[in-house]
Design a protein around this motif. Structure first.
Motif, PDB file in Angstrom:
ATOM      1  N   ARG A  79      -2.750  -4.059 -25.835  1.00 49.19           N
ATOM      2  CA  ARG A  79      -2.377  -3.968 -24.350  1.00 49.19           C
ATOM      3  C   ARG A  79      -2.715  -4.743 -23.281  1.00 49.19           C
ATOM      4  O   ARG A  79      -1.898  -5.260 -22.495  1.00 49.19           O
ATOM      5  N   ALA A  80      -4.013  -5.199 -23.230  1.00 52.27           N
ATOM      6  CA  ALA A  80      -4.578  -6.065 -22.319  1.00 52.27           C
ATOM      7  C   ALA A  80      -3.851  -7.271 -22.309  1.00 52.27           C
ATOM      8  O   ALA A  80      -3.593  -8.174 -21.398  1.00 52.27           O
ATOM      9  N   GLU A  81      -3.538  -7.810 -23.390  1.00 51.17           N
ATOM     10  CA  GLU A  81      -3.046  -9.246 -23.877  1.00 51.17           C
ATOM     11  C   GLU A  81      -1.444  -8.973 -23.183  1.00 51.17           C
ATOM     12  O   GLU A  81      -0.996 -10.015 -22.849  1.00 51.17           O
ATOM     13  N   VAL A  82      -0.740  -8.198 -23.464  1.00 49.98           N
ATOM     14  CA  VAL A  82       0.433  -8.071 -22.959  1.00 49.98           C
ATOM     15  C   VAL A  82       0.429  -8.064 -21.340  1.00 49.98           C
ATOM     16  O   VAL A  82       1.350  -8.717 -20.761  1.00 49.98           O
ATOM     17  N   ARG A  83      -0.446  -7.266 -20.912  1.00 47.85           N
ATOM     18  CA  ARG A  83      -0.505  -7.281 -19.351  1.00 47.85           C
ATOM     19  C   ARG A  83      -0.708  -8.580 -18.968  1.00 47.85           C
ATOM     20  O   ARG A  83      -0.517  -9.021 -17.846  1.00 47.85           O
TER      21      ARG A  83
END
Length: 333
Positions: A79-83
């Motif tokens: 999720r952090a990578e997507v954001r």
């Protein structure tokens, strides 16, 4: 640059947001697709209800460079990578989906609405467990179903396979590669045919023709002081208790396919269960809709789901590129 910009309106007290791509499901497939699309500068939103299938497991395995990582930590990193690439993660549940002209409209449980040019279904599946007391409590720890996900961790130990489906004999043979102390309990008589029994006998695996009453559970304390339920034996219907360090179960895989059906799709039947049928790189029979992960491949492990997500994300981006080109080439009326 993004071909679609976010637009928000609040006409009826709820928000409507427009994206290039909406992804339903924030597991390994959905997040991998989102990263691929966001790196192509697409406006992408992942809508996730927060119910990852592998949440009970201690670790995710066969994930290159991340061996044994806790599943929830893996998803948090995803999720952090997507954001980090500009994608959006929305903790919400899609309750309805429909086509509206050249857009898909998703109604969310929160009351908001999401519109998108393309749709990726990464909704996964639900494991319907055998109705045996103790199985649900021990799932992901001492109750296992995949030799590639958790088999190495129980190598050389006493393993009892609960035969409840035609897949059980195959499971037993695979776990037999990892331990010489594998026993099959024929909980459902129809689960083992003559050939399956012959195969198990040839592999040196004992079959007990008695139903399972329950899995005995004891409470242990981890090194960090947390309480955890552990297997304390397999109790049979005749009162016998089998010593066991792990049990193997065969869940019934039930795809979360209701949204696909709402959009007009039909689930395809396979020997392992119904799936969302896809072509190359995840395209479904519905134009503009892709699917990836366990809703298309019932036995997909984490890395397979990741790969399907990347492929679907790349295909969606290419499809949008060509759609934009064709629109610019279309004659003006």
């Amino acid at each position: 640059m993004n071909s679609t910009t976010d637009s928000t309106s609040t006409e009826t007290g709820s928000a409507t947001v427009d994206h290039d791509v909406a992804i339903i499901g924030g597991g390994s497939a959905g997040l991998s697709a989102a990263t691929t699309l966001a790196r192509s500068l697409r406006s992408v939103v992942v809508i996730d209800g927060g119910e990852p299938r592998n949440a009970p497991a201690d670790g995710a395995h066969n994930v290159l460079g991340q061996e044994g990582i806790p599943p929830l930590e893996l998803l948090a990193r995803g999720r952090a990578e997507v954001r980090g690439y500009g994608g959006e993660i929305r903790p919400d549940t899609v309750v309805d989906a429909r086509r509206d002209g050249d857009r898909f409209v998703l109604a969310l449980e929160s009351g908001d609405t999401v519109r998108a040019r393309r749709l990726l279904l990464a909704t996964g599946l639900v494991d319907e467990l055998p109705d045996i007391p103790g199985v649900a409590e021990l799932l992901g720890h001492d109750a296992l179903h995949c030799p590639y996900c958790h088999g190495y961790e129980v190598r050389g130990s006493r393993i009892v396979v609960l035969a409840t489906s035609p897949m059980s004999a195959h499971q037993a043979l695979l776990f037999g590669q990892l331990s010489d102390a594998v026993t099959v309990v024929a909980h459902s008589a129809e689960a083992l045919g003559e050939q399956e029994r012959a195969n198990l006998g040839a592999a040196g695996i004992t079959v007990i023709d008695t139903a399972v009453e329950r899995l005995r559970i004891r409470d242990d304390v981890t090194d960090t002081g947390d309480a955890i339920a552990r297997l304390d034996g397999v109790e049979l219907s005749d009162g016998t208790v089998l010593d066991a360090d792990a049990v193997v179960v065969a869940p019934r895989f039930v795809v979360r396919g209701d949204l696909y059906e709402r959009l007009g799709g039909t689930l395809a039947q396979t020997p392992m269960g119904a799936v969302v049928e896809t072509g190359p790189m995840g395209a479904t029979a519905i134009p503009g809709v892709w699917a990836a992960g366990n809703n298309t491949t019932l036995n997909a492990v984490v890395t397979v789901a990741m790969g399907e997500g990347v492929s679907a994300g790349a295909a969606i981006n290419a499809d949008l590129v060509m759609a934009d080109v064709q629109q610019k080439l279309a004659p003006v009326a």
